[in-house]
Structure formats: C-alpha cells, structure tokens
Design a protein around this motif. Structure first.
Motif, PDB file in Angstrom:
ATOM      1  N   ASP A  95       0.826  -1.209   0.000  1.00 12.18           N
ATOM      2  CA  ASP A  95       0.000   0.000   0.000  1.00 12.18           C
ATOM      3  C   ASP A  95       0.858   1.256   0.000  1.00 12.18           C
ATOM      4  OD1 ASP A  95      -2.353  -1.462   0.039  1.00 12.18           O
ATOM      5  OD2 ASP A  95      -2.434  -1.529   2.229  1.00 12.18           O
ATOM      6  N   LEU A  96       0.686   2.076  -1.030  1.00 15.29           N
ATOM      7  CA  LEU A  96       1.341   3.380  -1.117  1.00 15.29           C
ATOM      8  C   LEU A  96       0.411   4.484  -0.636  1.00 15.29           C
ATOM      9  CD1 LEU A  96       2.862   3.036  -4.705  1.00 15.29           C
ATOM     10  CD2 LEU A  96       3.806   2.230  -2.520  1.00 15.29           C
ATOM     11  N   ALA A  97      -0.870   4.194  -0.638  1.00 15.54           N
ATOM     12  CA  ALA A  97      -1.889   5.161  -0.254  1.00 15.54           C
ATOM     13  C   ALA A  97      -3.159   4.390   0.062  1.00 15.54           C
ATOM     14  CB  ALA A  97      -2.127   6.177  -1.374  1.00 15.54           C
ATOM     15  N   GLU A  98      -4.136   5.110   0.568  1.00 17.55           N
ATOM     16  CA  GLU A  98      -5.431   4.500   0.867  1.00 17.55           C
ATOM     17  C   GLU A  98      -6.515   5.515   0.525  1.00 17.55           C
ATOM     18  OE1 GLU A  98      -6.346   2.094   4.635  1.00 17.55           O
ATOM     19  OE2 GLU A  98      -7.307   4.024   5.036  1.00 17.55           O
ATOM     20  N   GLY A  99      -7.431   5.120  -0.343  1.00 16.22           N
ATOM     21  CA  GLY A  99      -8.466   6.033  -0.803  1.00 16.22           C
ATOM     22  C   GLY A  99      -8.220   6.448  -2.239  1.00 16.22           C
ATOM     23  N   CYS A 100      -9.268   6.956  -2.877  1.00 18.56           N
ATOM     24  CA  CYS A 100      -9.196   7.255  -4.306  1.00 18.56           C
ATOM     25  C   CYS A 100     -10.059   8.478  -4.601  1.00 18.56           C
ATOM     26  CB  CYS A 100      -9.691   6.038  -5.099  1.00 18.56           C
ATOM     27  SG  CYS A 100      -9.852   6.310  -6.866  1.00 18.56           S
ATOM     28  N   PRO A 101      -9.597   9.382  -5.457  1.00 24.43           N
ATOM     29  CA  PRO A 101     -10.374  10.586  -5.762  1.00 24.43           C
ATOM     30  C   PRO A 101     -11.513  10.376  -6.751  1.00 24.43           C
ATOM     31  CG  PRO A 101      -8.326  10.624  -6.973  1.00 24.43           C
ATOM     32  CD  PRO A 101      -8.263   9.417  -6.084  1.00 24.43           C
ATOM     33  N   ALA A 102     -11.591   9.198  -7.389  1.00 23.23           N
ATOM     34  CA  ALA A 102     -12.644   8.963  -8.376  1.00 23.23           C
ATOM     35  C   ALA A 102     -13.995   8.764  -7.689  1.00 23.23           C
ATOM     36  CB  ALA A 102     -12.304   7.761  -9.236  1.00 23.23           C
ATOM     37  N   HIS A 103     -15.045   8.663  -8.509  1.00 26.60           N
ATOM     38  CA  HIS A 103     -16.412   8.552  -7.991  1.00 26.60           C
ATOM     39  C   HIS A 103     -17.133   7.374  -8.645  1.00 26.60           C
ATOM     40  CE1 HIS A 103     -16.017  12.580  -6.155  1.00 26.60           C
ATOM     41  NE2 HIS A 103     -15.368  12.887  -7.262  1.00 26.60           N
ATOM     42  N   CYS A 104     -16.538   6.200  -8.553  1.00 27.92           N
ATOM     43  CA  CYS A 104     -17.163   5.009  -9.126  1.00 27.92           C
ATOM     44  C   CYS A 104     -18.313   4.556  -8.227  1.00 27.92           C
ATOM     45  CB  CYS A 104     -16.141   3.886  -9.280  1.00 27.92           C
ATOM     46  SG  CYS A 104     -14.794   4.303 -10.410  1.00 27.92           S
ATOM     47  N   GLN A 105     -19.474   4.401  -8.818  1.00 25.44           N
ATOM     48  CA  GLN A 105     -20.652   4.096  -8.017  1.00 25.44           C
ATOM     49  C   GLN A 105     -20.672   2.666  -7.486  1.00 25.44           C
ATOM     50  OE1 GLN A 105     -24.335   5.450  -9.885  1.00 25.44           O
ATOM     51  NE2 GLN A 105     -23.228   7.141 -10.851  1.00 25.44           N
ATOM     52  N   TYR A 106     -19.743   1.831  -7.922  1.00 27.32           N
ATOM     53  CA  TYR A 106     -19.603   0.480  -7.385  1.00 27.32           C
ATOM     54  C   TYR A 106     -18.352   0.387  -6.517  1.00 27.32           C
ATOM     55  CZ  TYR A 106     -16.451   0.426 -11.372  1.00 27.32           C
ATOM     56  OH  TYR A 106     -15.465   0.751 -12.269  1.00 27.32           O
ATOM     57  N   CYS A 107     -17.796   1.485  -6.074  1.00 22.27           N
ATOM     58  CA  CYS A 107     -16.479   1.582  -5.442  1.00 22.27           C
ATOM     59  C   CYS A 107     -16.122   0.354  -4.606  1.00 22.27           C
ATOM     60  CB  CYS A 107     -16.426   2.824  -4.561  1.00 22.27           C
ATOM     61  SG  CYS A 107     -14.862   3.045  -3.697  1.00 22.27           S
ATOM     62  N   TYR A 108     -14.957  -0.225  -4.919  1.00 22.08           N
ATOM     63  CA  TYR A 108     -14.495  -1.411  -4.197  1.00 22.08           C
ATOM     64  C   TYR A 108     -14.160  -1.102  -2.743  1.00 22.08           C
ATOM     65  CZ  TYR A 108     -13.623  -2.906  -9.032  1.00 22.08           C
ATOM     66  OH  TYR A 108     -13.748  -3.206 -10.369  1.00 22.08           O
ATOM     67  N   LEU A 109     -13.866   0.160  -2.441  1.00 18.56           N
ATOM     68  CA  LEU A 109     -13.443   0.507  -1.093  1.00 18.56           C
ATOM     69  C   LEU A 109     -14.615   0.728  -0.152  1.00 18.56           C
ATOM     70  CD1 LEU A 109     -10.551   3.016  -1.905  1.00 18.56           C
ATOM     71  CD2 LEU A 109     -10.439   0.546  -1.571  1.00 18.56           C
TER      72      LEU A 109
END
Length: 363
Positions: A95-109
């Motif tokens: 892990d280099l980071a945690e979280g994502c700036p995108a807005h995927c409506q099925y977000c895996y996180l």
C-alpha cells in the motif's frame, strides 16, 4: 488543435491538503507538498497532531464531498507495513496510499475503509519500499505456485487506491517503479498496479527493467460511462496502456466489474476490439487479462447508496447468489447460470480478439 474531452487525461488536484505532524518529518512529505503547491493547491494545513480533522460536513453528502477533495499526507500504520497476501492478484499487498479521488458508483473501497473517504498518501515511502525485501520468495499466489511462478514475487500497489490517479501530486508510483526496477531483491520480483487513468507520461522514462506490470481497468461503454465518475474515458486509458507497452512495460487489462448490462456482448466485444487495435504491433507484447464480475456486500451496498442515492447500479440481493468468505463474510455475486454465460462468452471472445493475452483468473 485542442484535444477533445475523450482524448485528454484528468489530473486530480485536491482542494485541501493536510499533513500530519509525524508525516511532516519525512522527506517524501516535502516532495508531495511541493507537487501540490506546483499544482495550484492553496489550502495546505500542517496539523499539530497525527489526527485528521475537518472532514465532516453538515450531512453525509457534504462529508463525502469534503473528503473526496482532500489529500491527507500521513505515516502508514504498522499494520500496513506487515504485508498481507492478496489472492488472486498477487503475493503481497503493497500500500502506497489508501483512498481514491474517483467517484465510481460500485467503489471497491466502500464498506472496507472506515470514516469519510479521504485519500491518504503515505509519507514513509522509503520504509515501505525497504520492507519489500523480507517478502521475496515467500508468496503463495504467484511465486509459490507452478502456474505463475515465472512472475516472481508479486507486489500489488493498487488494492486500496489508484496510484496513477494521484501520481500528479504524490510521485509515489514513479518512485516505487524505479525502486522495483533497480533494487537487488535477491530474487525475481514484479510490481503490479492498475488504474482508470491515462496520464502515463511520468512513467515512460523510468528504469522499470520490465519488473512492473501496469494494467488498465476497463469496462463496457454502458458501465464506464454511467458508473465511473471522475475517471478518464476508456479510450484514454487504453491509449496510455499502449504507450506503456511501447516503453517496454508488461501490460494488462483488468476488465472489471463485468456486468450483464443490455447489449453487453456487443459492448464488451467493442471494448476488446479497441484494446486489440491499441496494442497492435507492440514489439514483444506481454499482455495479461483479469476478469472480475460485479459483487457487493451488505455493508458496501449501504455505504454506496448513501454516497450515491440516485444510482441506477443494480444491487438487488434477490437477483444474486450469496457467497461466504472464509471468515463468514457475505457477498452477493451473480447466479451460477449468469456467471457461466458470462465466462463462456469472455473465454471465447478473448481467444478470438486478443489471442496473445494470457488470462490470469476469472472471479
């Protein structure tokens, strides 16, 4: 000529940056801050403690918006530096980071991470990379199996983030690729990362030594166009993959999450044709394909409907089969007959349209 929106990559720039006290002591934090300043970020706050504050809004939507526009520079917790297996993708999760700036409506996180969906980038990158040596040759997904041992010990850098999506303001992915390409690990190693972005310029001239496989996450037009907000168009992602492949990188397609939307055969067929056209003529092409069908958990469904109350994403438990993890966790997957139909079609279509590709797994 001005590039069309369908040919430009998006460079995410946070509105707010917070740096924890411990992170501010690390050299990589200074680089991240300099990148953010160069990108025009004016709101950079150095915190007096390691506790991130100021992310909550008046309601869930306001909290979501504030968190999604914030980059937090932190030190990774000790649990992150104790690497975990990540089947079926790789031996170890890096892990280099945690979280994502995108807005995927099925977000895996969704449902996997607690609290507001802020993007946290780790300032202790040197320590994270130094810890890789202890795991070389110890994996059970690739290095410990006959079918994939030739990949070496694999480290997956995109389990909890899209590292290329934030590279513009972090530089972490390029540093990791250079480390994987030049460090003497005492055994074969492969870094893996997947992305929904196409801004590959910072990666093209790196000393990768063929030890990093970049995959692009792609989908049918009816899925990508409707459910993958804040990402690059699929055509831009594929163009980026082509540039990487021509720069000698092993390449990959992550087709995910596969959904049987209306006209799915035609749309996924067009996707595979576009990928084949983009990669046509690449010398010594090394291409893999990973196929991941859509699934959700009760927890992720609750989170996603809170983030995206008007979503048209199908998440009806009555239309799915329940699957239990080894610790009893429930997730909803497509029914057996639907899975069989999807897999049969993809197996045939991939063999016909991308015969040089090596299929890693279907899930």
């Amino acid at each position: 000529m001005v590039p069309s929106p369908q040919s430009r990559t998006r460079l995410w720039t946070p509105k707010h940056v917070v740096v924890t006290r411990s992170a501010a002591e690390r050299p990589h934090a200074a680089e991240i801050v300099a990148r953010c300043e160069a990108a025009g970020v004016g709101d950079i706050d150095f915190l007096r403690s390691d506790r991130i504050t100021g992310l909550r809004g008046d309601d869930e939507r306001a909290t979501y918006a504030r968190a999604k526009s914030t980059l937090a520079v932190v030190v990774s917790p000790p649990s992150k530096r104790k690497l975990q297996p990540i089947p079926p993708s790789a031996d170890w999760r890096l892990d280099l980071a945690e979280g994502c700036p995108a807005h995927c409506q099925y977000c895996y996180l969704a449902g996997s991470l607690s609290g507001p969906p802020v993007t946290r980038v780790y300032a202790d990158l040197d320590e994270i990379l130094a810890g890789m040596d202890a795991y070389v040759g110890r994996g059970g997904v690739t290095s410990g199996t006959a079918g994939r041992a030739h990949e070496g010990t694999t480290f997956e850098a995109s389990c909890y983030t899209d590292p290329l999506g934030i590279e513009h303001v972090t530089g972490s992915l390029a540093a990791t690729i250079a480390h994987a390409g030049t460090h003497d690990f005492g055994g074969p190693v492969q870094l893996r990362a997947t992305t929904k972005f196409g801004g590959v310029e910072p990666l093209l001239g790196l000393p990768h030594s063929g030890r990093t496989r970049i995959r692009v996450s792609v989908n049918a037009a009816g899925v990508a166009g409707r459910f993958e907000g804040g990402t690059d168009p699929v055509a831009v992602r594929l163009a980026g993959l082509g540039r990487l492949a021509r720069a000698g990188y092993p390449a990959g397609l992550t087709i995910a999450p596969i959904m049987p939307v209306p006209g799915w055969r035609e749309e996924y067929g067009a996707l595979l044709d576009a990928a084949a056209a983009e990669l046509d003529g690449v010398p010594g092409l090394d291409l893999t394909v990973e196929c991941i069908t859509h699934r959700f958990t009760p927890g992720s469904r609750e989170v996603l409907t809170g983030w995206y109350p008007n979503t048209k994403l199908e998440m009806d438990p009555e239309r799915r089969s329940r699957k239990f993890g080894k610790y009893g966790a429930v997730k909803y997957v497509y029914r057996r007959e639907d899975m069989a139909e999807l897999r049969t079609w993809f197996d045939r279509a991939l063999a016909e349209r991308l015969p040089a590709a090596r299929a890693l797994y279907w899930t």
